[in-house]
Scaffold this motif. Structure first.
Motif, PDB file in Angstrom:
ATOM      1  N   GLU A 212       0.852  -1.184   0.000  1.00 36.91           N
ATOM      2  CA  GLU A 212       0.000   0.000   0.000  1.00 36.91           C
ATOM      3  C   GLU A 212       0.888   1.233   0.000  1.00 36.91           C
ATOM      4  OE1 GLU A 212      -3.458   2.147   2.724  1.00 36.91           O
ATOM      5  OE2 GLU A 212      -3.018   0.012   2.953  1.00 36.91           O
TER       6      GLU A 212
ATOM      7  N   ALA B 187      -0.525   7.436   1.759  1.00 39.44           N
ATOM      8  CA  ALA B 187      -1.277   8.546   1.166  1.00 39.44           C
ATOM      9  C   ALA B 187      -0.445   9.813   1.060  1.00 39.44           C
ATOM     10  CB  ALA B 187      -2.544   8.806   1.989  1.00 39.44           C
ATOM     11  N   ASP B 188       0.533   9.969   1.953  1.00 46.76           N
ATOM     12  CA  ASP B 188       1.346  11.185   1.948  1.00 46.76           C
ATOM     13  C   ASP B 188       2.680  10.995   1.217  1.00 46.76           C
ATOM     14  OD1 ASP B 188       2.477   9.451   3.732  1.00 46.76           O
ATOM     15  OD2 ASP B 188       2.741  10.931   5.336  1.00 46.76           O
TER      16      ASP B 188
ATOM     17  N   GLU C  97      -2.415  13.506  -7.236  1.00 48.95           N
ATOM     18  CA  GLU C  97      -3.787  13.532  -7.729  1.00 48.95           C
ATOM     19  C   GLU C  97      -3.987  14.734  -8.644  1.00 48.95           C
ATOM     20  OE1 GLU C  97      -6.219  11.366  -7.287  1.00 48.95           O
ATOM     21  OE2 GLU C  97      -4.933  10.052  -6.105  1.00 48.95           O
TER      22      GLU C  97
END
Length: 621
Positions: free
Chosen positions: A212, A215-216, A250
């Motif tokens: 995984e 996220a940062d 993103e």
């Protein structure tokens, strides 16, 4: 019953090859094609009998195999042979049993994820089954559009039949006579599938582990390390393997500056095993490499790149992500070139960006191809890798729209954007290349086979499809050589005052001095191919070594062939301002970025490249 099919081999088989395998409830029989083109019958028990029949080379043959309770009969272009089943217990059982499996161009292999193994280099067309009375039971149509790996028979008797490992489609068949050159216009003339024993579209690996991404995580290039030891032994290159992972931001949260990693080109070059055959007289930097173990792995597993040829001499035109990408790794060193290449070379651009102090991110070819303008939302400066050779139409469209909305472009490579590739929309892990007649000494497609099987669109050089790279970058691929790199020379009439502040200042300090680094593959300015008006030539490679040669499509000879070759063998570094207010800076050399991080900045590559970037980020310039 009788199985009929049409077959064509481009050249003799490299080893004994399975053309047909029939597997029944109590046995199996194979039709084997030998390197001398003779046909034999074989069983799993090891029986091997000649039939007296032969297949010619580059000739279409209609072959029929009939199996009954007493015998097996082969018919080939009016010739036939009958062999009694009594010569093999397996055959005798097959003749009285039921058909369970029919394999074409391969044989059963319980150790394979697909339980079969390709074992033929040939085109196969129009298989069909008939009963004992000669009545049609069912057939398969390889010409049906759109092409798919699932090829159920017309009667539904083999509803789950499929093509394995991506055999070539859109290939000429027995009915082709040159009247049509695209399978879309006459699919019935392109009825064959071209099988190769070393095709590998999907290794069908089982899922063993997942990771995984935090996220940062900052956008960049990371690696998952596979190791034979609990703690990787980095001093032993054969005990660990880095798998690159590209982490991007993103949409809407991206930095002003983005390096577009040319991942389509990474795919095309993946598993390029050109090693011991490299001529040392040409590749003068050839020598030992830390990647020798990778070359051995490629050779042992018969992995091929889009630069490879199959055993029959035909070119490899499909590259899959669902197979080992042995050379796509950060420590890759090309043995013939004696330098990093593709991903390993582009890491020097990331290091340079990290030291400029600007906020940057990465993107990939796939993102620009799939997402278009959304992929570059918020990005002012797009930077290319050192060798972005392969591009889709959608990828080029995204670059064009970036410039049309006032964005900036830094083309930091050579031999860029010259060949068209396509991505299979249903199987995006497959990248397709059709070279047409532009393969030079790599490989060229056979007549009638220049259109991509995933779309029907013509492949080959973008300059022959109306989109030469000059339109985008201001320069286009012109010359290639491997002996040495050289510096650029400023033109005497260089209009320094027309350049943005920092770039003009950097070049003013270098008047009369060779700068930059040109070599390997270089591009030149050429208004006849669309280099835009107003493009300023900052430097010229007019002193390339004698072994450099112009690329074939760039060689236009006049009355003096030697003069024509010299005129074509050059490169340029250019700058221009677009009509929409953006700037384009193009080095036109694969070698340029190799000096971005060297101490003392030889050739001032870092000085000039940084100046061009900072000018693009300065609204006053």
């Amino acid at each position: 019953m009788t199985l009929e099919l049409t077959v064509w081999q481009r050249s003799a088989q490299p080893s004994s090859s399975t053309l047909i395998e029939l597997r029944g409830t109590a046995g199996a029989v194979r039709v084997v094609l030998h390197p001398d083109s003779s046909l034999w019958l074989a069983t799993e028990a090891g029986d091997h009998l000649p039939t007296g029949l032969r297949l010619g080379v580059r000739t279409w043959h209609r072959l029929a195999m009939s199996v009954c309770k007493e015998s097996v009969e082969l018919r080939l272009r009016g010739l036939h042979t009958t062999l009694p089943l009594t010569w093999s217990a397996d055959l005798a059982a097959l003749g009285g049993g039921a058909l369970e499996e029919l394999l074409i161009a391969g044989r059963h292999d319980p150790d394979s994820p697909t339980e079969c193994r390709g074992e033929l280099d040939a085109k196969v067309e129009a298989p069909r089954l008939l009963n004992a009375a000669g009545e049609l039971l069912t057939s398969w149509d390889f010409s049906a559009l759109p092409y798919d790996d699932d090829v159920p028979d017309i009667a539904g008797l083999f509803a789950h039949s499929r093509l394995i490992n991506g055999p070539g489609r859109g290939m000429t068949g027995s009915a082709w006579r040159g009247r049509h050159t695209c399978f879309v216009d006459a699919p019935e003339e392109y009825g064959g599938a071209w099988f190769h024993r070393d095709d590998l579209a999907d290794a069908e690996w089982p899922l063993l582990a997942e990771i995984e991404i935090p996220a940062d995580a900052r956008p960049g290039v990371y690696c998952v390390v596979l190791s034979l030891d609990a703690e990787p032994r980095y001093d032993d290159v054969e005990r660990w393997c880095p798998i690159p992972v590209f982490v991007t931001a993103e949409p809407g949260a991206r930095a002003q500056v983005a390096l577009v990693l040319p991942t389509f080109s990474y795919r095309a070059y993946a598993n390029n095993g050109f090693f011991e055959d490299a001529d040392p007289a040409v590749y003068r930097h050839r020598g030992l490499t830390c990647s020798a173990h990778v070359y051995r792995y490629i050779d042992e597993h018969r992995l091929l790149s889009l630069y490879g040829r199959h055993h029959d001499g035909s070119g490899v035109h499909l590259a899959s992500l669902r197979r080992p990408q042995a050379t796509v790794r950060p420590d890759w060193v090309s043995q013939p070139l004696g330098r990093t290449h593709q991903l390993s070379a582009d890491l020097s651009i990331l290091r340079w960006l990290s030291e400029t102090g600007v906020d940057w991110t990465i993107l990939t070819d796939e993102q620009l191809h799939e997402q278009g303008e959304e992929a570059i939302d918020g990005v002012d400066v797009l930077i290319t890798g050192s060798h972005p050779e392969y591009s889709t139409r959608e990828l080029l469209d995204t670059y064009d729209r970036h410039l049309e909305r006032g964005g900036h472009l830094m083309y930091l490579g050579g031999n860029g954007f010259i060949l068209k590739v396509e991505v299979d929309a249903d199987r995006p892990w497959l990248l397709e290349l059709r070279r047409g007649d532009s393969g030079g000494d790599i490989w060229a497609g056979d007549p009638g086979e220049a259109h991509h099987q995933v779309s029907g669109e013509m492949g080959g050089l973008w300059r022959r499809l109306g989109r030469p790279p000059n339109l985008l970058t201001g320069v286009g691929y012109s010359a290639i050589g491997f002996s040495a790199d050289v510096g650029y020379r400023q033109p005497a009439d260089l209009p320094l005052t027309d350049l943005p502040t920092r770039l003009g200042s950097a070049l003013r300090e270098l008047t009369g001095e060779l700068f930059g680094l040109g070599g390997f593959e270089v591009d030149r300015y050429d208004p006849d191919l669309g280099s835009p008006e107003g493009t300023i030539i900052l430097g010229r490679l007019d002193n390339l070594p004698d072994d450099y040669r112009p690329v074939p499509e760039y060689l236009v000879l006049g009355s003096d062939p030697s003069a024509g070759i010299r005129a074509s063998t050059r490169g340029d570094v250019v700058w221009r301002r677009t009509p929409h207010g953006g700037q384009v800076f193009s080095t036109g050399s694969i070698s340029w970025t190799s000096r971005l991080n060297e101490p003392d900045d030889p050739g001032h590559c870092r000085l000039i490249t940084t100046a061009a970037l900072l000018d693009m980020l300065d609204p006053e310039t």
